[in-house]
Design a protein around this motif. Structure first.
Motif, PDB file in Angstrom:
ATOM      1  N   LEU A  10       0.746  -1.137   0.010  1.00 22.83           N
ATOM      2  CA  LEU A  10      -0.160  -0.013  -0.069  1.00 22.83           C
ATOM      3  C   LEU A  10       0.800   1.230   0.063  1.00 22.83           C
ATOM      4  O   LEU A  10       0.582   2.041  -0.609  1.00 22.83           O
ATOM      5  CB  LEU A  10      -0.910   0.075   1.206  1.00 22.83           C
ATOM      6  N   ALA A  11       1.640   1.252   0.539  1.00 24.73           N
ATOM      7  CA  ALA A  11       2.902   2.555   0.738  1.00 24.73           C
ATOM      8  C   ALA A  11       3.419   2.626  -0.473  1.00 24.73           C
ATOM      9  O   ALA A  11       3.603   3.771  -1.044  1.00 24.73           O
ATOM     10  CB  ALA A  11       3.769   2.162   2.013  1.00 24.73           C
ATOM     11  N   CYS A  12       3.874   1.454  -1.155  1.00 26.07           N
ATOM     12  CA  CYS A  12       4.591   1.676  -2.458  1.00 26.07           C
ATOM     13  C   CYS A  12       3.603   2.187  -3.681  1.00 26.07           C
ATOM     14  O   CYS A  12       3.932   3.074  -4.517  1.00 26.07           O
ATOM     15  CB  CYS A  12       5.134   0.179  -2.842  1.00 26.07           C
ATOM     16  N   VAL A  13       2.249   1.674  -3.619  1.00 25.36           N
ATOM     17  CA  VAL A  13       1.360   2.015  -4.606  1.00 25.36           C
ATOM     18  C   VAL A  13       1.043   3.538  -4.312  1.00 25.36           C
ATOM     19  O   VAL A  13       0.633   4.086  -5.285  1.00 25.36           O
ATOM     20  CB  VAL A  13       0.121   1.204  -4.353  1.00 25.36           C
ATOM     21  N   SER A  14       0.767   3.982  -3.019  1.00 35.62           N
ATOM     22  CA  SER A  14       0.584   5.383  -2.482  1.00 35.62           C
ATOM     23  C   SER A  14       1.489   6.366  -3.224  1.00 35.62           C
ATOM     24  O   SER A  14       1.162   7.277  -3.717  1.00 35.62           O
ATOM     25  CB  SER A  14       0.090   5.383  -1.290  1.00 35.62           C
ATOM     26  N   ILE A  15       2.877   6.133  -3.162  1.00 37.29           N
ATOM     27  CA  ILE A  15       3.879   6.711  -3.474  1.00 37.29           C
ATOM     28  C   ILE A  15       3.807   6.909  -4.991  1.00 37.29           C
ATOM     29  O   ILE A  15       3.948   8.024  -5.595  1.00 37.29           O
ATOM     30  CB  ILE A  15       5.095   6.325  -2.901  1.00 37.29           C
ATOM     31  N   LEU A  16       3.710   5.768  -5.488  1.00 33.22           N
ATOM     32  CA  LEU A  16       3.671   5.856  -7.021  1.00 33.22           C
ATOM     33  C   LEU A  16       2.436   6.393  -7.668  1.00 33.22           C
ATOM     34  O   LEU A  16       2.536   7.358  -8.628  1.00 33.22           O
ATOM     35  CB  LEU A  16       3.531   4.435  -7.589  1.00 33.22           C
ATOM     36  N   PHE A  17       1.284   6.483  -7.184  1.00 32.80           N
ATOM     37  CA  PHE A  17       0.139   7.085  -7.354  1.00 32.80           C
ATOM     38  C   PHE A  17       0.245   8.475  -7.220  1.00 32.80           C
ATOM     39  O   PHE A  17      -0.182   9.344  -8.061  1.00 32.80           O
ATOM     40  CB  PHE A  17      -1.155   6.514  -6.622  1.00 32.80           C
ATOM     41  N   SER A  18       0.992   9.051  -6.057  1.00 27.87           N
ATOM     42  CA  SER A  18       1.013  10.398  -5.891  1.00 27.87           C
ATOM     43  C   SER A  18       2.252  10.904  -6.706  1.00 27.87           C
ATOM     44  O   SER A  18       2.048  12.209  -7.159  1.00 27.87           O
ATOM     45  CB  SER A  18       1.487  10.643  -4.537  1.00 27.87           C
ATOM     46  N   PRO A  29       6.967  -1.323  12.319  1.00 27.16           N
ATOM     47  CA  PRO A  29       7.152  -1.177  10.852  1.00 27.16           C
ATOM     48  C   PRO A  29       5.698  -0.806  10.274  1.00 27.16           C
ATOM     49  O   PRO A  29       5.556  -0.398   9.354  1.00 27.16           O
ATOM     50  CB  PRO A  29       7.699  -2.479  10.608  1.00 27.16           C
ATOM     51  N   ALA A  30       4.546  -1.507  10.758  1.00 23.28           N
ATOM     52  CA  ALA A  30       3.241  -1.515  10.248  1.00 23.28           C
ATOM     53  C   ALA A  30       2.838  -0.150  10.409  1.00 23.28           C
ATOM     54  O   ALA A  30       2.283   0.317   9.326  1.00 23.28           O
ATOM     55  CB  ALA A  30       2.645  -2.570  11.075  1.00 23.28           C
ATOM     56  N   SER A  31       2.906   0.490  11.411  1.00 23.53           N
ATOM     57  CA  SER A  31       2.461   1.900  11.769  1.00 23.53           C
ATOM     58  C   SER A  31       3.328   2.689  10.508  1.00 23.53           C
ATOM     59  O   SER A  31       2.924   3.492   9.793  1.00 23.53           O
ATOM     60  CB  SER A  31       2.948   2.313  12.911  1.00 23.53           C
ATOM     61  N   CYS A  32       4.637   2.517  10.117  1.00 26.53           N
ATOM     62  CA  CYS A  32       5.437   3.166   9.328  1.00 26.53           C
ATOM     63  C   CYS A  32       4.893   3.296   7.848  1.00 26.53           C
ATOM     64  O   CYS A  32       4.738   4.162   7.193  1.00 26.53           O
ATOM     65  CB  CYS A  32       6.943   2.742   9.279  1.00 26.53           C
ATOM     66  N   PHE A  33       4.750   1.993   7.384  1.00 24.81           N
ATOM     67  CA  PHE A  33       4.241   1.619   6.155  1.00 24.81           C
ATOM     68  C   PHE A  33       2.591   2.241   6.071  1.00 24.81           C
ATOM     69  O   PHE A  33       2.564   2.845   4.629  1.00 24.81           O
ATOM     70  CB  PHE A  33       4.086   0.083   5.722  1.00 24.81           C
ATOM     71  N   LEU A  34       1.794   1.879   6.837  1.00 23.10           N
ATOM     72  CA  LEU A  34       0.390   2.620   6.884  1.00 23.10           C
ATOM     73  C   LEU A  34       0.394   4.112   6.945  1.00 23.10           C
ATOM     74  O   LEU A  34      -0.387   4.639   6.215  1.00 23.10           O
ATOM     75  CB  LEU A  34      -0.494   1.918   7.773  1.00 23.10           C
ATOM     76  N   GLY A  35       1.247   4.555   7.588  1.00 21.32           N
ATOM     77  CA  GLY A  35       1.525   5.989   7.834  1.00 21.32           C
ATOM     78  C   GLY A  35       1.774   6.751   6.434  1.00 21.32           C
ATOM     79  O   GLY A  35       1.043   7.698   5.999  1.00 21.32           O
ATOM     80  N   ILE A  36       2.770   5.919   5.746  1.00 25.61           N
ATOM     81  CA  ILE A  36       3.125   6.423   4.388  1.00 25.61           C
ATOM     82  C   ILE A  36       1.981   6.477   3.354  1.00 25.61           C
ATOM     83  O   ILE A  36       1.586   7.528   2.827  1.00 25.61           O
ATOM     84  CB  ILE A  36       4.416   5.564   3.887  1.00 25.61           C
ATOM     85  N   ALA A  37       1.151   5.286   3.548  1.00 24.06           N
ATOM     86  CA  ALA A  37       0.362   5.214   2.580  1.00 24.06           C
ATOM     87  C   ALA A  37      -0.970   6.181   3.040  1.00 24.06           C
ATOM     88  O   ALA A  37      -1.433   6.901   1.741  1.00 24.06           O
ATOM     89  CB  ALA A  37      -0.380   3.826   2.790  1.00 24.06           C
ATOM     90  N   VAL A  38      -1.185   6.446   4.211  1.00 23.98           N
ATOM     91  CA  VAL A  38      -2.517   7.305   4.367  1.00 23.98           C
ATOM     92  C   VAL A  38      -1.990   8.838   4.049  1.00 23.98           C
ATOM     93  O   VAL A  38      -2.844   9.437   3.362  1.00 23.98           O
ATOM     94  CB  VAL A  38      -2.885   7.142   5.844  1.00 23.98           C
ATOM     95  N   VAL A  39      -0.989   9.241   4.431  1.00 25.68           N
ATOM     96  CA  VAL A  39      -0.517  10.630   4.168  1.00 25.68           C
ATOM     97  C   VAL A  39      -0.380  10.923   2.653  1.00 25.68           C
ATOM     98  O   VAL A  39      -0.885  11.883   2.126  1.00 25.68           O
ATOM     99  CB  VAL A  39       0.567  11.067   4.901  1.00 25.68           C
ATOM    100  N   THR A  40       0.332  10.028   2.040  1.00 22.71           N
ATOM    101  CA  THR A  40       0.716  10.171   0.694  1.00 22.71           C
ATOM    102  C   THR A  40      -0.710  10.171  -0.141  1.00 22.71           C
ATOM    103  O   THR A  40      -0.938  10.895  -1.158  1.00 22.71           O
ATOM    104  CB  THR A  40       1.685   9.349  -0.050  1.00 22.71           C
ATOM    105  N   PHE A  41      -1.751   9.122   0.192  1.00 26.60           N
ATOM    106  CA  PHE A  41      -2.700   8.844  -0.494  1.00 26.60           C
ATOM    107  C   PHE A  41      -3.863  10.086  -0.385  1.00 26.60           C
ATOM    108  O   PHE A  41      -4.252  10.917  -1.252  1.00 26.60           O
ATOM    109  CB  PHE A  41      -3.518   7.598  -0.349  1.00 26.60           C
ATOM    110  N   SER A  42      -3.736  10.610   0.845  1.00 24.00           N
ATOM    111  CA  SER A  42      -4.630  11.899   1.134  1.00 24.00           C
ATOM    112  C   SER A  42      -4.281  12.996   0.614  1.00 24.00           C
ATOM    113  O   SER A  42      -5.042  13.700   0.206  1.00 24.00           O
ATOM    114  CB  SER A  42      -4.593  11.730   2.694  1.00 24.00           C
ATOM    115  N   ILE A  69       8.316  14.171   1.770  1.00 21.15           N
ATOM    116  CA  ILE A  69       7.986  14.655   3.118  1.00 21.15           C
ATOM    117  C   ILE A  69       6.701  14.108   3.478  1.00 21.15           C
ATOM    118  O   ILE A  69       6.570  13.914   4.713  1.00 21.15           O
ATOM    119  CB  ILE A  69       7.658  16.257   2.698  1.00 21.15           C
ATOM    120  N   GLY A  70       5.849  13.925   2.568  1.00 19.86           N
ATOM    121  CA  GLY A  70       4.649  13.002   2.834  1.00 19.86           C
ATOM    122  C   GLY A  70       4.932  11.708   3.457  1.00 19.86           C
ATOM    123  O   GLY A  70       4.165  11.559   4.696  1.00 19.86           O
ATOM    124  N   ALA A  71       5.712  11.208   3.021  1.00 17.02           N
ATOM    125  CA  ALA A  71       5.975   9.664   3.608  1.00 17.02           C
ATOM    126  C   ALA A  71       6.824   9.995   5.128  1.00 17.02           C
ATOM    127  O   ALA A  71       6.299   9.214   5.714  1.00 17.02           O
ATOM    128  CB  ALA A  71       6.896   8.930   2.484  1.00 17.02           C
TER     129      ALA A  71
END
Length: 337
Positions: A28-36, A289-302, A75-77
């Motif tokens: 999810l983190a990787c996809v959100s970064i690429l999407f952003s 690590p779970a919080s890190c990856f999900l945090g990246i996904a949530v902020v970059t996607f939002s 920065i979002g990540a």
């Protein structure tokens, strides 16, 4: 012959399930970064992104990627990691699923110092992370003192945090009224946004993110022992109050560095670690690590949703998080009280 009773806790405690969820969060983190990186006023294909990251032929789209989107996504990540980790740590040391840097007032302490520097000493912007850390730490100590009465109770933490947050927020408003001619630069800081973030801001935050992450990883054993209760933790030789002070300082460092760059971005530290805990359990060796990856996904996607939903007008990521975070907070409040 009795049928086996299905229990969610039994599934969640399985190591294969936890590793599977951790892998899903990473994807999810990787996809959100690429999407952003790919979506915006100008769409950039994934092949162009790959070419831009592996070559230095600066065409127009590559200029957009390198100078605008890539630093913003980084920065979002990092902000997602910082706030998610801060929330996970605070929820553990305070034994309160409602604990969050924004809700209990730590962000307001960091924000007050940040606004003072931005409004009164704009030429000293580079010291905002350090000043915000001391502001966050001061707010954390004040909340801890106000909530202490023969021990710490979750409800007192929330109430003391709301009171401190309102008090500090009032001083921020007073400063913005008295220095209304300079308030434009502080407006985005108050809302929480990633607009116009550059490589200079990446340089401001990355070292604090790295230090905070290392300290959080180092403190996973302490956090797991604290989950057993204060008496058991003391029986195992852990200095409970000293551990709480150290880990509060780590959470303050993480929250303050995020606030210093994007402003008062709320609810990330509440939603992300709580969602991760529901799926992966309380073991901090995996929760970090779970919080890190999900945090990246949530902020970059939002942030990407904020850029696209009413384009060309951009909605700050703090507004998007507020829209989804407030109902989630009310759900938790009814569930836990």
């Amino acid at each position: 012959m009795k049928k086996p009773v299905f229990k969610w806790e039994n599934i969640r405690e399985r190591r294969t399930w936890r590793l599977f969820i951790l892998f899903i969060f990473f994807i999810l983190a990787c996809v959100s970064i690429l999407f952003s990186l790919s979506k915006g006023a100008v769409d950039i294909s994934w092949s162009t992104i790959w070419t831009s990251l592996t070559s230095f032929d600066m065409e127009s789209k590559q200029q957009i990627l390198w100078n605008i989107r890539l630093p913003r996504v980084i920065i979002g990540a990092l902000v997602g990691v910082n706030l998610a980790l801060a929330g996970a740590i605070l929820q553990g040391i305070m034994r309160n699923p409602l604990a969050d840097p924004g809700i209990i007032g730590i962000n307001s302490g960091a924000g007050l110092v940040g606004v003072v520097i931005l409004l009164l000493f704009p030429h000293l912007e580079f010291i905002v992370p350090i000043g915000a850390f001391f502001g966050a730490m001061g707010a954390a100590v004040l909340i801890y003192v106000l909530a202490w009465k023969r021990g710490i109770q979750p409800v007192r933490i929330v109430l003391a945090g709301v009171a401190v947050s309102a008090f500090l927020g009032s001083w921020i408003s007073i400063l913005m009224i008295f220095y209304s001619d300079r308030v434009q630069g502080a407006l985005m800081f108050m809302v929480g946004g990633l607009s116009a973030r550059s490589w200079n801001h990446v340089e401001m935050i990355w070292i604090y993110s790295l230090l905070g992450l290392l300290f959080a990883i180092f403190g996973t054993r302490w956090m797991n022992i604290l989950l057993l209760g204060d008496e058991t933790a003391r029986g195992l030789g852990l200095s409970v109050e000293r551990t709480r002070i150290i880990m509060t300082a780590v959470a303050s460092l993480l929250a303050a560095s995020a606030v210093s760059v994007v402003g008062l971005l709320g609810f990330v530290g509440l939603i992300v670690p709580h969602a991760a805990r529901l799926l992966i359990g309380n073991d901090y060796r995996l929760l970090i690590p779970a919080s890190c990856f999900l945090g990246i996904a949530v902020v970059t996607f939002s942030d990407t949703v904020g850029r696209l939903i009413m384009a060309p007008v951009e909605i700050p990521v703090g507004v998007i998080m507020g829209i989804f975070g407030a109902p989630f907070f009310l759900y938790l409040l009814r569930r836990e009280t």
